[in-house]
Write a protein that holds these residues in place. Structure first.
Motif, short mmCIF file in Angstrom:
data_model
loop_
_atom_site.label_atom_id
_atom_site.label_comp_id
_atom_site.label_asym_id
_atom_site.label_seq_id
_atom_site.Cartn_x
_atom_site.Cartn_y
_atom_site.Cartn_z
N ARG A 81 0.83 -1.21 0.00
CA ARG A 81 0.00 0.00 0.00
C ARG A 81 0.87 1.26 0.00
O ARG A 81 0.59 2.22 -0.69
N SER A 82 1.96 1.24 0.76
CA SER A 82 2.77 2.46 0.79
C SER A 82 3.51 2.65 -0.53
O SER A 82 3.72 3.77 -0.97
N LEU A 83 3.89 1.55 -1.19
CA LEU A 83 4.51 1.67 -2.51
C LEU A 83 3.51 2.24 -3.51
O LEU A 83 3.86 3.08 -4.35
N ALA A 84 2.26 1.79 -3.38
CA ALA A 84 1.22 2.29 -4.31
C ALA A 84 1.02 3.78 -4.11
O ALA A 84 0.88 4.55 -5.08
N ALA A 85 1.04 4.21 -2.82
CA ALA A 85 0.87 5.64 -2.53
C ALA A 85 2.04 6.43 -3.10
O ALA A 85 1.86 7.50 -3.70
N ARG A 144 1.75 6.86 -6.77
CA ARG A 144 0.80 7.91 -7.17
C ARG A 144 1.48 9.28 -7.13
O ARG A 144 1.19 10.14 -7.92
N ARG A 145 2.39 9.44 -6.17
CA ARG A 145 3.07 10.74 -6.05
C ARG A 145 4.16 10.91 -7.10
O ARG A 145 4.26 11.93 -7.76
N THR A 176 11.48 0.80 -9.66
CA THR A 176 11.42 2.14 -10.27
C THR A 176 10.76 3.14 -9.33
O THR A 176 11.17 4.30 -9.26
N ILE A 177 9.78 2.68 -8.58
CA ILE A 177 9.11 3.59 -7.62
C ILE A 177 10.14 4.11 -6.63
O ILE A 177 10.24 5.31 -6.36
N LEU A 178 10.93 3.17 -6.06
CA LEU A 178 11.91 3.57 -5.05
C LEU A 178 12.98 4.48 -5.65
O LEU A 178 13.42 5.45 -5.04
N ARG A 179 13.39 4.17 -6.88
CA ARG A 179 14.44 4.98 -7.51
C ARG A 179 13.94 6.41 -7.77
O ARG A 179 14.61 7.37 -7.44
N ARG A 180 12.72 6.50 -8.25
CA ARG A 180 12.16 7.84 -8.50
C ARG A 180 11.96 8.61 -7.21
O ARG A 180 12.11 9.83 -7.17
N ALA A 181 11.58 7.86 -6.15
CA ALA A 181 11.41 8.54 -4.85
C ALA A 181 12.74 8.78 -4.18
O ALA A 181 12.81 9.36 -3.09
N ASN A 182 13.81 8.27 -4.82
CA ASN A 182 15.17 8.43 -4.29
C ASN A 182 15.30 7.82 -2.89
O ASN A 182 15.89 8.39 -1.99
#
Lengths: 726, 331
Positions: A527-531, A534-535, A543-549
């Protein structure tokens, strides 16, 4: 692709088979000293003189600790709902704090030396004079002194429905039978061991334990330090079977010896030490009385038991537990009684209660089947309940009919000639027997953190215990499926009190309990990855983690803060009680046994075995089958050869070793076929019911029933040694 | 374990000199029993002399049909030897029924003869035992005596002899050759092990300074048709409750020669001479076998825990003779 259910090799298999895994007695420390125990040789009384001069003179001896010079140890606190950890106190004795002796084998001194050889030699040279006091150690003679056992909300000591005695007296067919089982010991491959290291007032303990968190809490209390200053590590435990749930003298005395000498201390128990200082299974005397109509409908079921505890502690066993659930009798009466003796506390041993309780109940059902001239499976099916017979609660899962149907087909049950002594193979008498397996399913609170790193790897952290069951492998499979990552990407950290709190490995509950936490944490993580996605966008976790740095994302189930643990525990107990009021949950199965008996000598050889089990979801078909097979092997020992010999004159165990306590050897074990129904329980995490203990239940009864079929002789006293068949 | 000095003897002469001159000297062969007993504190030698380098490892055929077995022949090699297996199948079978493969690979013939009892009270330092601590009493009497002897016991000791091999040797009339600085002696197996009487701590005729050098098996033609049956509490790796070594010759339905020895029931390996006498000239029938067994067991004395051994021994003797008749010595 899902990995749950697949027969994957265990993740720790390689380090164990190559010897790289370090067990509790294998941790090197600079300045490590070795300890050895001196056991008392009376059952009750006082030490008048301890002769330690000869021991102290052995080269290499650092200290001989006794009640006269040992550091202080705080007493074991009473069990309260907020101090459940006191449940692990094996006995109430203050070791080396008193001149009192409470059992034959109680450590009265500890020798610390530079080598274990010197410590053991010196320990053998310590002599004691005693003022003995009268001791009651003879279980058979104490039967009449037994008193009704106190129950608890989860396991009442007594239960009744209708008037079973009256129904028994009125029954067209009635049996009233007495069964006995002897004391047993676990005999885990790894004898108990502790390496204890103090750093100021902080204590680190490497221990062979099934209860890391409670060990930590209990050691803190006994040594008067905060729990946060105790660390217990047990990444590898060489089998426990209940013998490593409680804290026995060795653990506490290793820490005490380390404190007294200022040295890291290793205390590795000898096999004899294990018998003398670690509790075993209580003996039992059981009555099973059955009343039935001519067509095999049970009208009365009476099951009562007498077991023992030590006067200084011991766990009451739920011997009649399965008798609440297995048969739809109109009238039921169950009572458990207990008698305290001057012996070491008994403790839980694989399926405490049900392993010996199913022996009596399931052998009696077979006797009734013979009396009625009915097939024993058919008799069971005629009394298979739709709801829990005691109170009408729903079964969360009940597949005994299916287990018997599958088993009878696979085992060739229809080829059995029901007449005793009717089947032969050469000179051997052949017999076939069945019995039901039953073990309640539990789930406890487990705190878990799950971390997903940007490189795609997953780290699951939970301080659970691994004693060979395959816990880390199973949890990695569960996490892999929950997060949709490959099994190989998941690493599991466990066996350390510095990790999030796990319940004990007990009650066959660990896999389901930890799975509950893993699933909850994985759900939060997703759920937190999905949130996050979205941001910041991104379609894979990486890719989510990389973009969120971010290097990783982490989520937790449960909280390890003091308040978090207490509130978690309270919430969990409330849930558990609510669920218990609603459902009856259990693993169960059908055990099929074929024996060959030598008609001249009475030697029994088990020639074939099939167990068909309902353990809910099978997480790993390989490790689950091993668990169940291991339970069956242990049950065969219980059926045929295992017995701890407690001399009724002295209270002393006379066969404290594997030479004379006869566990089965390879030649005693036939090919064992294990089959799962593999159907998830809707009320348990992932549908898991637990596999650790159900395998041993019913085994001794299936053997006894097969022996009767082969020979016509009923043996109601375990073990079924050949002299009982002459 | 008490600290001890260790010496490896290069030759028999040195070994004999060390034991003649020293106090508390023990020979170490395979160590399968001695090391155990040292760990338990029952044997506490000051000096251990390793004899495994001595040249006592041969199995040789003797003129006249006998076989000489060196005292250091490992049990596993003895059981595998073709001469032994064909001339004395009972001996090969007896050895293979003892201990485990690992132990048999270490254990020697001489050491096997000197095995000490497995009586629970002998092994427990806290118990009274006249064998371990002369004059202290016997806690086995009235205690756990399931493993105890029913033949040859005394009020001082009821401990059973544990060896399988020695039972076969008793049946075969083996001769134990021993040597000391005083010379060589040849002791018939029947005289080698002693009954406990009032000195249960003296177990054999071996003097304190003597070394077993060999066991001689005389020619025993009837042994070509012999077998060993061991009955115990599990399928393997347990001491005998009852064992039977038997050889039988039958002509025209009549027993012309019979040899019988029992294990697990005697305070020493038990040659069943009464049974042999009863069998000789008797018809080779189940009834005659039973009468022979009963003749031997008439002298049996048992406690409540080992009373079953009388019936078990009777049945096992009959069953073993029956199988010899029908199946010969096939294992």
């Amino acid at each position: 692709m899902t990995v749950i259910g697949r027969p994957l090799d265990r993740v720790d298999g390689r380090v164990k088979t190559t010897g790289a895994a370090r067990f509790a007695a294998e941790h090197p420390y600079p300045g490590l000293a070795h300890a050895a125990l001196v056991p008392a040789t009376i059952s009750r009384g006082r030490i008048t003189t301890l002769h330690t001069g000869e021991a102290s003179a052995v080269p290499g001896v650092i200290a001989v600790l006794t009640h006269l010079n040992a550091p202080e140890l705080k007493p074991a606190p009473k069990v309260t709902p907020l101090r459940l950890s006191s449940l692990v106190s094996g006995t109430s004795v203050g070791y080396l704090q008193t001149d009192e002796v409470h059992w034959d084998g109680q450590p009265i001194a500890v020798v610390v030396a530079e080598t274990s050889a010197a410590a053991r030699e010196a320990a053998a040279l310590v002599r004691a004079d005693y003022a003995p006091a009268p001791a009651m150690v003879d279980f058979a003679a104490a039967e009449a002194d037994a008193r009704p056992q106190r129950g608890n909300p989860l396991m009442p000591g007594e239960a009744k429905k209708g008037d079973a005695e009256a129904a028994l007296a009125a029954a067209p067919v009635a049996l009233d039978l007495r069964y006995t089982t002897p004391p047993h010991h676990h005999n885990a491959l790894e004898p108990h061991a502790t390496t204890a290291v103090w750093d100021g007032d902080r204590l680190t303990v490497h221990d062979a334990t099934q209860a890391i968190d409670w060990f930590r809490a209990h050691l803190a209390v006994r040594f008067g330090i905060p729990a946060a200053d105790v660390r217990v590590l047990a990444p590898f435990v060489g089998g426990g079977f209940g013998g490593k749930v409680s804290i026995w003298p060795g653990t506490i005395l290793a820490a005490l010896a380390a404190r007294a000498t200022g040295r890291p201390v290793r205390l590795a128990l000898t096999r004899e030490d294990v018998y003398r200082t670690v509790g075993g299974r209580t003996p039992s005397i059981q009555r099973v009385a059955l009343g039935a109509t001519r067509d095999g409908k049970l009208t009365a079921l009476v099951h009562t038991s007498v077991t023992r505890t030590g006067r200084v502690g011991g766990l009451p066993e739920q011997v009649t537990s399965q008798s609440r659930h297995l048969y739809d009798a109109e009238n039921i009466f169950l009572r458990q009684s207990i008698v305290p003796l001057d012996l070491l506390s008994n403790t839980s041993m694989r399926a405490p209660g049900e392993s010996i309780g199913t022996f009596a109940l399931e052998a009696a059902i077979d006797e009734l089947a013979c009396e009625l001239d009915l097939d024993p499976i058919e008799l069971r099916m005629r009394n298979e309940p739709a709801v829990n017979p005691m109170d009408g609660k729903k079964f969360a899962h009940r597949m005994l009919r299916e287990a018997y149907a599958v088993g009878a087909e696979r085992f060739g049950w229809h080829e059995r000639d029901p007449r005793p002594r009717s089947m032969r193979d050469g000179r051997w008498l052949v017999g076939m027997g069945v019995a039901s397996a039953y073990h309640p399913s539990w789930r406890f609170a487990a705190n878990v953190t799950v971390r997903l790193s940007a490189d795609g790897t997953v780290l699951v952290r939970c301080g659970f215990q691994e004693m060979g069951m395959g816990g880390a492998t199973a949890q990695a499979q569960i996490a892999a499926d929950a997060l949709g990552v490959p099994f190989e990407a998941v690493r599991v950290e466990y066996g350390d009190s510095a990790l999030p709190m796990s319940p004990n490995a007990g009650g066959s509950a660990q896999t389901a309990s930890v799975a509950g936490g893993v699933l909850e944490a994985c759900g939060r993580l997703k759920r937190s990855l999905a949130a996050m996605a979205r941001r910041t966008g991104g379609d894979t976790p990486e890719t989510i983690l990389r973009r969120a740095n971010l290097p990783y994302a982490e989520a937790a189930a449960g909280s390890d803060t003091r308040f978090g643990r207490i509130s978690g525990q309270v919430r969990f107990m409330a849930n558990l009680l609510r669920e218990q009021r609603r459902w009856v949950k259990a693993a169960s199965g059908a055990q099929f046994c074929e024996v060959r008996v030598d008609p001249d000598t009475g030697e029994v050889r088990v020639s074939r075995w099939l167990g068909v089990f309902d353990i809910g979801t099978v997480v790993n078909a390989k490790t689950a089958a091993s668990q169940l097979r291991g339970g069956i092997v242990m049950g065969l020992g219980m059926a045929l050869s295992e017995e701890t010999l407690v001399d009724p004159r002295t209270g002393r165990i006379m066969n404290a070793g594997l030479a004379e306590y006869h566990v089965p050897v390879h030649a005693d074990i036939p090919p064992i076929e294990v089959s799962f129904l593999d159907d998830p329980d809707p009320t348990m995490p992932l549908g898991i019911l637990g596999a650790g203990e159900v395998g041993i239940t019913g085994v001794a009864a299936a053997v006894a029933n097969a022996v009767h079929h082969a020979t016509g002789t009923r043996v109601r006293d375990l073990p079924i040694t050949l002299d009982k068949l002459l | 374990m008490r600290s001890f000095s260790y010496l490896s003897a290069p030759d028999v002469e040195t070994a004999l000199r060390v034991i003649a001159d020293g106090e508390g000297v023990k020979f170490l062969g395979g160590g399968t029993n001695l090391v155990d007993l040292m760990r338990e504190g029952i044997e506490r030698p000051a000096t251990v002399v390793d004899i495994t380098r001595l040249p006592l490892t041969g199995i040789e055929e003797l003129p006249g049909g006998g076989v000489r077995v060196g005292a250091l022949v490992r049990n596993s090699r003895l059981a595998a030897d073709l001469l032994i297996r064909t001339r004395y199948p009972v001996l090969a079978q007896a050895v293979l029924h003892g201990a485990s493969a690992q132990l048999r690979n270490m254990a020697t013939v001489g050491g096997n003869l000197l095995q000490r009892t497995r009586c629970l009270y002998f092994y427990d330092g806290a118990a009274a035992c006249n064998k371990r601590a002369p004059g202290s009493g016997c806690d086995a009497i009235g205690g756990f005596s399931r493993g105890g002897a029913i033949l040859g016991a005394s009020e001082h000791c009821v401990a059973a002899h544990p060896s399988d091999m020695a039972v076969a040797l008793a049946m075969l009339d083996a001769v134990v050759e021993v040597e000391s600085v005083r010379g060589v002696r040849r002791i018939p197996i029947a005289d080698f092990h002693r009954l406990p009487g009032d000195t249960p701590h003296i177990e054999t005729a071996l003097a304190a300074d003597e070394l077993i050098t060999a066991v001689e098996l005389p020619p025993v033609p009837v042994a070509a048709n012999s077998r060993y049956r061991k009955v115990r509490d599990r399928a393997s790796y347990a001491f005998a409750l009852v064992s039977v070594a038997a050889a039988l010759n039958v002509e025209d339905g009549v027993v012309t020669e019979a040899r019988l020895a029992l294990g697990g029931v005697g305070t020493k390996p038990w040659r069943a001479t009464e049974a042999e006498r009863a069998l000789l000239g008797a018809p080779a029938t189940e009834d005659a076998f039973r009468r022979a067994a009963e003749a031997e067991l008439a002298a049996a004395v048992a406690g409540p825990q080992n009373a079953f051994k009388i019936e078990l021994a009777r049945r096992t003797i009959v069953a073993t003779l029956r199988r010899l008749l029908t199946e010969g010595s096939a294992a």
